[in-house]
Design a protein around this motif. Sequence first.
Motif, PDB file in Angstrom:
ATOM      1  N   UNK A 230     -11.215   1.760 -24.042  1.00  0.00           N
ATOM      2  CA  UNK A 230     -11.940   2.123 -25.252  1.00  0.00           C
ATOM      3  C   UNK A 230     -11.381   1.432 -26.491  1.00  0.00           C
ATOM      4  N   UNK A 231     -10.069   1.385 -26.625  1.00  0.00           N
ATOM      5  CA  UNK A 231      -9.448   0.830 -27.828  1.00  0.00           C
ATOM      6  C   UNK A 231      -8.673  -0.464 -27.567  1.00  0.00           C
ATOM      7  N   UNK A 232      -8.619  -0.899 -26.299  1.00  0.00           N
ATOM      8  CA  UNK A 232      -7.773  -2.043 -25.934  1.00  0.00           C
ATOM      9  C   UNK A 232      -8.540  -2.992 -25.019  1.00  0.00           C
ATOM     10  N   UNK A 233      -8.390  -4.299 -25.251  1.00  0.00           N
ATOM     11  CA  UNK A 233      -8.876  -5.330 -24.330  1.00  0.00           C
ATOM     12  C   UNK A 233      -7.841  -6.448 -24.298  1.00  0.00           C
ATOM     13  N   UNK A 234      -7.639  -7.034 -23.115  1.00  0.00           N
ATOM     14  CA  UNK A 234      -6.800  -8.245 -23.078  1.00  0.00           C
ATOM     15  C   UNK A 234      -7.409  -9.252 -22.121  1.00  0.00           C
ATOM     16  N   UNK A 235      -7.240 -10.516 -22.483  1.00  0.00           N
ATOM     17  CA  UNK A 235      -7.811 -11.638 -21.739  1.00  0.00           C
ATOM     18  C   UNK A 235      -6.697 -12.351 -20.981  1.00  0.00           C
ATOM     19  N   UNK A 236      -6.850 -12.454 -19.654  1.00  0.00           N
ATOM     20  CA  UNK A 236      -5.910 -13.202 -18.811  1.00  0.00           C
ATOM     21  C   UNK A 236      -6.513 -14.581 -18.569  1.00  0.00           C
ATOM     22  N   UNK A 237      -5.785 -15.629 -18.980  1.00  0.00           N
ATOM     23  CA  UNK A 237      -6.344 -16.971 -18.958  1.00  0.00           C
ATOM     24  C   UNK A 237      -6.034 -17.752 -17.677  1.00  0.00           C
ATOM     25  N   UNK A 238      -5.137 -17.229 -16.839  1.00  0.00           N
ATOM     26  CA  UNK A 238      -4.752 -17.963 -15.622  1.00  0.00           C
ATOM     27  C   UNK A 238      -4.708 -17.031 -14.415  1.00  0.00           C
ATOM     28  N   UNK A 239      -5.756 -16.271 -14.218  1.00  0.00           N
ATOM     29  CA  UNK A 239      -5.824 -15.344 -13.092  1.00  0.00           C
ATOM     30  C   UNK A 239      -5.868 -16.140 -11.785  1.00  0.00           C
ATOM     31  N   UNK A 240      -5.002 -15.822 -10.800  1.00  0.00           N
ATOM     32  CA  UNK A 240      -4.962 -16.595  -9.542  1.00  0.00           C
ATOM     33  C   UNK A 240      -6.111 -16.212  -8.614  1.00  0.00           C
ATOM     34  N   UNK A 241      -7.308 -16.640  -8.958  1.00  0.00           N
ATOM     35  CA  UNK A 241      -8.510 -16.281  -8.190  1.00  0.00           C
ATOM     36  C   UNK A 241      -8.416 -16.769  -6.745  1.00  0.00           C
ATOM     37  N   UNK A 242      -7.808 -17.925  -6.512  1.00  0.00           N
ATOM     38  CA  UNK A 242      -7.784 -18.524  -5.179  1.00  0.00           C
ATOM     39  C   UNK A 242      -6.767 -17.872  -4.239  1.00  0.00           C
TER      40      UNK A 242
END
Length: 364
Positions: A230-242
């Motif tokens: 609700x009050x917080x968001x963070x963006x992960x730019x190098x998520x290990x999708x593979x």
Amino acid sequence: MNNMEIWVVDDDRDYCELIVEMLQDEFKVTPFYGAADFRIALQSSQPDLLLMDINLPDTDGITLCKELQETNQEVAVLFVSGMNTLEERLKAYEVNAVDFIAKPFELKELLAKVHSVAHYVMKQRELIQAESVSRNMAFQSMTESSQYGCVLQFFRQCFLCHDHQTLADAFFDLMQQLNLNTCLEIRGDSVEYFAPRHAAISPIESNILELLDKHGRLYDFGCRTICNDKHVSFLIKNMPINDEVLYGRLRDIIAVVVEGLEARVMDIGRQQTLKQVFVDIEALIGDINAATLEHDERFSAALINMTTEIRGSFHVLDMTIEQEDYFTALIERNLKEVKSASQAFTRLQSALGKVMDVLGASVP
């Protein structure tokens, strides 16, 4: 065992053809009639089992086996020799041969030896594979334990954070330990953006956080993941999708982390609100205290003036001694009541002071 590859190294062509015919129904068999062809073949492939004569025209099997050891090629070797001596067997053992068969031999004996060595090779591979799986699982468990330990340390650190910047610093410390590159948005009375080392985030990152903060708890796009509350968001730019295992574990971790961030942001908001309430109450109590003192002083001064004037007017009023004593007693009695009221004001001031002390102790 049809996939198992056996190389036969012997200069006797008839013998090689016989061995190939005997084994080809169960194994993939390739004959070599000398060390030179065998060495060339080793440059591009490697057998599972090597059926090798110790005595060859251009070299000997012991030397070839040593060459395999020097190049770290793990091949199960079954030596065939016309010399059935202890010395020959010891030489074979020293170069890590798996078995030894002496000429002449029955074909059934050779077939039994080959089957025995083949089963030995399969068991060894199963053990190596099981060991590799166990080692990977142990490493994964240690990694998970370390990561969860970092998360617990982050939650402990959260309780020491009383503003958004120190909370963001603790969050970025955790993300660094998890090898994740992130930026953070906190939505309170105003929207604040944070990046590691107190750097500024790019305009497009703030725009992405703003646009995706209502797209569910976890939202993947490309190799990036945004995590929302609700009050917080963070963006992960190098998520290990593979990396499916690591990706799944990190998703579980960040889902817990965002809940911890959300709880602490709300708690910081409550603390800040409580501090403001405390400041307001402190100002109000100060006003009440000052007004009380002023009222007490004015009331006391008015009574003293009135008492002085009454006493000074006795001779003008031409009162009898009894009347003067009556009015004097009346004035003194009321002065005592005034003094009692003044003491009540003092007690009120003390009570207000205790209220301030309690509020001050409850607000960090």
